[in-house]
Motif scaffolding. Structure first.
Motif, PDB file in Angstrom:
ATOM      1  N   ALA A 177       0.796  -1.191  -0.028  1.00  0.00           N
ATOM      2  CA  ALA A 177      -0.096   0.022  -0.048  1.00  0.00           C
ATOM      3  C   ALA A 177       1.094   1.243  -0.156  1.00  0.00           C
ATOM      4  CB  ALA A 177      -1.100  -0.021   1.388  1.00  0.00           C
ATOM      5  N   HIS A 178       2.160   1.184   0.348  1.00  0.00           N
ATOM      6  CA  HIS A 178       3.001   2.320   0.334  1.00  0.00           C
ATOM      7  C   HIS A 178       4.528   1.742   0.334  1.00  0.00           C
ATOM      8  CE1 HIS A 178       3.858   1.315   4.765  1.00  0.00           C
ATOM      9  NE2 HIS A 178       2.303   1.456   4.841  1.00  0.00           N
ATOM     10  N   ASP A 179       5.467   2.667   0.207  1.00  0.00           N
ATOM     11  CA  ASP A 179       6.656   2.205  -0.016  1.00  0.00           C
ATOM     12  C   ASP A 179       7.599   1.903   0.969  1.00  0.00           C
ATOM     13  OD1 ASP A 179       7.301   4.605   1.223  1.00  0.00           O
ATOM     14  OD2 ASP A 179       8.157   5.682  -0.660  1.00  0.00           O
ATOM     15  N   ASN A 180       6.888   1.734   2.442  1.00  0.00           N
ATOM     16  CA  ASN A 180       7.447   1.174   3.569  1.00  0.00           C
ATOM     17  C   ASN A 180       6.959  -0.222   3.822  1.00  0.00           C
ATOM     18  OD1 ASN A 180       9.442   1.435   5.444  1.00  0.00           O
ATOM     19  ND2 ASN A 180       8.067   1.881   6.924  1.00  0.00           N
ATOM     20  N   VAL A 181       6.103  -0.884   3.007  1.00  0.00           N
ATOM     21  CA  VAL A 181       5.771  -2.116   3.032  1.00  0.00           C
ATOM     22  C   VAL A 181       6.929  -3.222   2.852  1.00  0.00           C
ATOM     23  CG1 VAL A 181       4.063  -3.944   2.392  1.00  0.00           C
ATOM     24  CG2 VAL A 181       3.200  -1.611   2.854  1.00  0.00           C
ATOM     25  N   GLY A 182       7.232  -4.167   3.925  1.00  0.00           N
ATOM     26  CA  GLY A 182       8.172  -5.197   3.531  1.00  0.00           C
ATOM     27  C   GLY A 182       7.590  -6.360   3.453  1.00  0.00           C
ATOM     28  N   ILE A 183       8.178  -7.260   2.402  1.00  0.00           N
ATOM     29  CA  ILE A 183       7.804  -8.758   2.003  1.00  0.00           C
ATOM     30  C   ILE A 183       9.088  -9.577   2.212  1.00  0.00           C
ATOM     31  CG2 ILE A 183       6.822 -10.461   0.448  1.00  0.00           C
ATOM     32  CD1 ILE A 183       4.882  -8.065   1.157  1.00  0.00           C
ATOM     33  N   MET A 184       8.803 -10.715   3.211  1.00  0.00           N
ATOM     34  CA  MET A 184      10.066 -11.391   3.484  1.00  0.00           C
ATOM     35  C   MET A 184      10.053 -12.513   2.304  1.00  0.00           C
ATOM     36  SD  MET A 184       9.547 -12.396   7.456  1.00  0.00           S
ATOM     37  CE  MET A 184      11.102 -12.701   7.654  1.00  0.00           C
ATOM     38  N   ILE A 185      11.261 -12.582   1.761  1.00  0.00           N
ATOM     39  CA  ILE A 185      11.454 -13.599   0.853  1.00  0.00           C
ATOM     40  C   ILE A 185      12.563 -14.531   0.800  1.00  0.00           C
ATOM     41  CG2 ILE A 185      10.385 -11.842  -0.954  1.00  0.00           C
ATOM     42  CD1 ILE A 185      13.443 -11.303  -1.860  1.00  0.00           C
ATOM     43  N   PRO A 186      12.457 -15.511   0.605  1.00  0.00           N
ATOM     44  CA  PRO A 186      13.794 -16.574   0.530  1.00  0.00           C
ATOM     45  C   PRO A 186      14.873 -16.458  -0.261  1.00  0.00           C
ATOM     46  CG  PRO A 186      11.950 -17.732  -0.903  1.00  0.00           C
ATOM     47  CD  PRO A 186      11.455 -16.051  -0.500  1.00  0.00           C
ATOM     48  N   ILE A 187      16.037 -16.657   0.229  1.00  0.00           N
ATOM     49  CA  ILE A 187      17.135 -16.590  -0.267  1.00  0.00           C
ATOM     50  C   ILE A 187      17.923 -17.959  -0.349  1.00  0.00           C
ATOM     51  CG2 ILE A 187      19.568 -15.574  -0.569  1.00  0.00           C
ATOM     52  CD1 ILE A 187      17.355 -13.770  -1.216  1.00  0.00           C
ATOM     53  N   PRO A 188      18.234 -18.656  -1.371  1.00  0.00           N
ATOM     54  CA  PRO A 188      17.995 -18.187  -2.846  1.00  0.00           C
ATOM     55  C   PRO A 188      16.569 -18.208  -3.265  1.00  0.00           C
ATOM     56  CG  PRO A 188      19.017 -20.557  -2.780  1.00  0.00           C
ATOM     57  CD  PRO A 188      18.891 -20.072  -1.313  1.00  0.00           C
ATOM     58  N   GLN A 189      16.420 -17.456  -4.393  1.00  0.00           N
ATOM     59  CA  GLN A 189      14.834 -17.197  -4.585  1.00  0.00           C
ATOM     60  C   GLN A 189      14.658 -17.085  -6.252  1.00  0.00           C
ATOM     61  OE1 GLN A 189      13.348 -13.528  -5.580  1.00  0.00           O
ATOM     62  NE2 GLN A 189      15.410 -13.012  -5.981  1.00  0.00           N
ATOM     63  N   TYR A 190      13.484 -17.042  -6.615  1.00  0.00           N
ATOM     64  CA  TYR A 190      13.376 -16.845  -7.998  1.00  0.00           C
ATOM     65  C   TYR A 190      13.082 -15.299  -8.255  1.00  0.00           C
ATOM     66  CZ  TYR A 190      11.105 -17.400 -12.726  1.00  0.00           C
ATOM     67  OH  TYR A 190      10.984 -17.388 -13.975  1.00  0.00           O
ATOM     68  N   PRO A 191      13.709 -14.829  -9.041  1.00  0.00           N
ATOM     69  CA  PRO A 191      13.853 -13.364  -9.239  1.00  0.00           C
ATOM     70  C   PRO A 191      12.475 -12.360  -9.465  1.00  0.00           C
ATOM     71  CG  PRO A 191      14.872 -14.166 -11.225  1.00  0.00           C
ATOM     72  CD  PRO A 191      14.402 -15.374 -10.138  1.00  0.00           C
ATOM     73  N   LEU A 192      11.336 -13.322  -9.613  1.00  0.00           N
ATOM     74  CA  LEU A 192      10.208 -12.572  -9.816  1.00  0.00           C
ATOM     75  C   LEU A 192       9.913 -11.816  -8.581  1.00  0.00           C
ATOM     76  CD1 LEU A 192       7.075 -12.308 -10.778  1.00  0.00           C
ATOM     77  CD2 LEU A 192       6.779 -14.451  -9.428  1.00  0.00           C
ATOM     78  N   TYR A 193      10.334 -12.284  -7.506  1.00  0.00           N
ATOM     79  CA  TYR A 193       9.888 -11.385  -6.333  1.00  0.00           C
ATOM     80  C   TYR A 193      10.677 -10.019  -5.998  1.00  0.00           C
ATOM     81  CZ  TYR A 193       7.183 -15.391  -5.380  1.00  0.00           C
ATOM     82  OH  TYR A 193       6.211 -16.462  -5.505  1.00  0.00           O
ATOM     83  N   THR A 194      11.987 -10.072  -6.279  1.00  0.00           N
ATOM     84  CA  THR A 194      12.893  -9.182  -5.999  1.00  0.00           C
ATOM     85  C   THR A 194      12.526  -8.045  -7.295  1.00  0.00           C
ATOM     86  OG1 THR A 194      14.675 -10.429  -7.236  1.00  0.00           O
ATOM     87  CG2 THR A 194      14.766 -10.178  -4.849  1.00  0.00           C
ATOM     88  N   ALA A 195      12.328  -8.454  -8.349  1.00  0.00           N
ATOM     89  CA  ALA A 195      11.790  -7.582  -9.267  1.00  0.00           C
ATOM     90  C   ALA A 195      10.621  -6.768  -9.169  1.00  0.00           C
ATOM     91  CB  ALA A 195      11.854  -8.390 -10.922  1.00  0.00           C
ATOM     92  N   THR A 196       9.607  -7.630  -8.891  1.00  0.00           N
ATOM     93  CA  THR A 196       8.180  -7.090  -8.493  1.00  0.00           C
ATOM     94  C   THR A 196       8.278  -6.137  -7.344  1.00  0.00           C
ATOM     95  OG1 THR A 196       7.310  -9.042  -9.275  1.00  0.00           O
ATOM     96  CG2 THR A 196       5.792  -7.605  -8.125  1.00  0.00           C
ATOM     97  N   LEU A 197       8.888  -6.378  -6.166  1.00  0.00           N
ATOM     98  CA  LEU A 197       9.083  -5.755  -5.001  1.00  0.00           C
ATOM     99  C   LEU A 197       9.859  -4.376  -5.725  1.00  0.00           C
ATOM    100  CD1 LEU A 197      10.036  -8.137  -2.513  1.00  0.00           C
ATOM    101  CD2 LEU A 197       7.996  -6.714  -2.689  1.00  0.00           C
ATOM    102  N   THR A 198      10.685  -4.397  -6.311  1.00  0.00           N
ATOM    103  CA  THR A 198      11.625  -3.032  -6.911  1.00  0.00           C
ATOM    104  C   THR A 198      10.286  -2.282  -7.690  1.00  0.00           C
ATOM    105  OG1 THR A 198      13.581  -4.223  -6.972  1.00  0.00           O
ATOM    106  CG2 THR A 198      13.388  -2.034  -8.206  1.00  0.00           C
ATOM    107  N   HIS A 199       9.718  -2.817  -8.400  1.00  0.00           N
ATOM    108  CA  HIS A 199       8.758  -2.097  -9.661  1.00  0.00           C
ATOM    109  C   HIS A 199       7.741  -1.494  -8.421  1.00  0.00           C
ATOM    110  CE1 HIS A 199       5.539  -2.586 -12.892  1.00  0.00           C
ATOM    111  NE2 HIS A 199       5.797  -1.517 -12.620  1.00  0.00           N
ATOM    112  N   MET A 200       7.230  -2.001  -7.768  1.00  0.00           N
ATOM    113  CA  MET A 200       5.955  -1.578  -6.788  1.00  0.00           C
ATOM    114  C   MET A 200       6.591  -0.768  -5.738  1.00  0.00           C
ATOM    115  SD  MET A 200       3.550  -4.889  -6.887  1.00  0.00           S
ATOM    116  CE  MET A 200       2.932  -5.650  -8.379  1.00  0.00           C
TER     117      MET A 200
END
Length: 327
Positions: A177-200
């Motif tokens: 909802a705003h640019d301070n929202v965090g989503i926990m993601i696994p490492i190693p991960q599929y790059p869909l998540y880092t790319a989408t989080l950057t975009h949003m």
């Protein structure tokens, strides 16, 4: 209107010896440049590649130009889920039904005898059934939620067996909802998540999988990563779990999933369960267990999104995109 204005200005230029400064174009630089574009688009990386695939491509080119220059003669790309490129044969039934639905003349009375020599009867009947859902017009618009009968098929599948990229992006879009929202993601991960989080403009909160424990999740490590992010002012809203793992290939045990569900319940986190590889299990000790099953057995009130794909997994039609999620 714009082109009319330009032509008019050109005519004026040829008929006048000079123009006042007011008449001259005021803008000399482009509107859209790398510096003026949405910085989140510029910075996002869908890094399926990376150092190893880039080096593999260099070696492939070397083999092409100089056969025999390396101690092998073929590069097999395994950096992305792409079963058919790795010689998994496509299911012929799906191709047959698709062909009949796209070229409906094959089902006309004057053609059906010839069609039966080329296509099995079950494919013909399935194509006729599916065409009935759309009044024989596969190129026409449907209900905005999709074809009712197909949605019912998906619902039956979910009931019988608990269950991507577009669905994941839609859910993240709702959560961030705003640019301070965090989503926990696994490492190693599929790059869909880092790319989408950057975009949003969301914040990635990484946690590390335990390689020495079949790529399982440590609740202690999850808690540490969560506490650090919250201490830095990040509003952590969700935990992404990729199970079976991509790229690790690990399959979480039911016990580990239960720990994760209870952790998310305590910490008030939404669970995003990416389960698109549930038919691709290469271990005899850890069969696939869905998060929905565990949530149900625990009678948990944890909020859960389960993602599944018809493009990946057993069917492997990765170039033909399709998926869904259950909330």
């Amino acid at each position: 209107m714009l082109s009319t204005t330009i032509v008019t200005q050109q005519k004026a230029d040829t008929s006048s010896a000079s123009l006042s400064s007011v008449d001259k174009p005021r803008y000399t630089s482009k509107v859209l440049t790398l510096s003026s574009m949405n910085s989140r688009i510029r910075e996002m990386e869908y890094a399926v590649r990376g150092a190893i695939p880039i080096r593999a491509e260099e070696l492939r080119v070397q083999l092409q130009k100089a056969p025999g220059s390396l101690p092998f003669d073929k590069i097999t790309p395994c950096n992305i889920g792409n079963p058919q490129q790795l010689e998994q044969k496509p299911l012929t039934f799906l191709r047959q039904v698709s062909a009949l639905m796209e070229y409906t003349d094959l089902l006309k009375p004057e053609m059906i005898d010839t069609t039966r020599k080329l296509f099995p009867e079950d494919a013909i009947e399935r194509a006729r059934r599916n065409l009935g859902y759309v009044n024989s017009a596969v190129g026409a618009y449907t209900h905005s939620l999709g074809i009712q009968e197909i949605r019912e098929d998906v619902a039956r599948f979910i009931e019988e067996r608990d269950g991507a990229s577009g669905a994941v992006e839609r859910v993240l879009d709702v959560l961030i909802a705003h640019d301070n929202v965090g989503i926990m993601i696994p490492i190693p991960q599929y790059p869909l998540y880092t790319a989408t989080l950057t975009h949003m403009a969301g914040k990635a909160v990484p946690y590390y999988l335990q390689e020495d424990k079949d790529w399982g999740l440590s609740i202690t490590d999850l808690k540490k990563a969560l506490d650090e992010a919250r201490a830095n002012g990040t509003e952590v809203r969700a935990l992404v779990v990729i199970n079976p793992g991509n790229p690790t290939g690990g399959s979480l045990t039911a016990e580990n999933i239960a720990e994760i569900v209870q952790f998310c319940e305590r910490e008030h986190l939404v669970i995003l369960a990416d389960e698109v590889y549930q038919t691709n299990i290469y271990t005899e000790t850890n069969p696939f267990v869905s998060f929905k099953k565990v949530v149900s057995e625990l009678h948990s009130n944890a909020e859960l999104f389960s993602f599944h794909s018809i493009s990946k997994g057993m069917i492997g039609e990765c170039g033909r995109r399709g998926g869904y999620y259950e909330a």
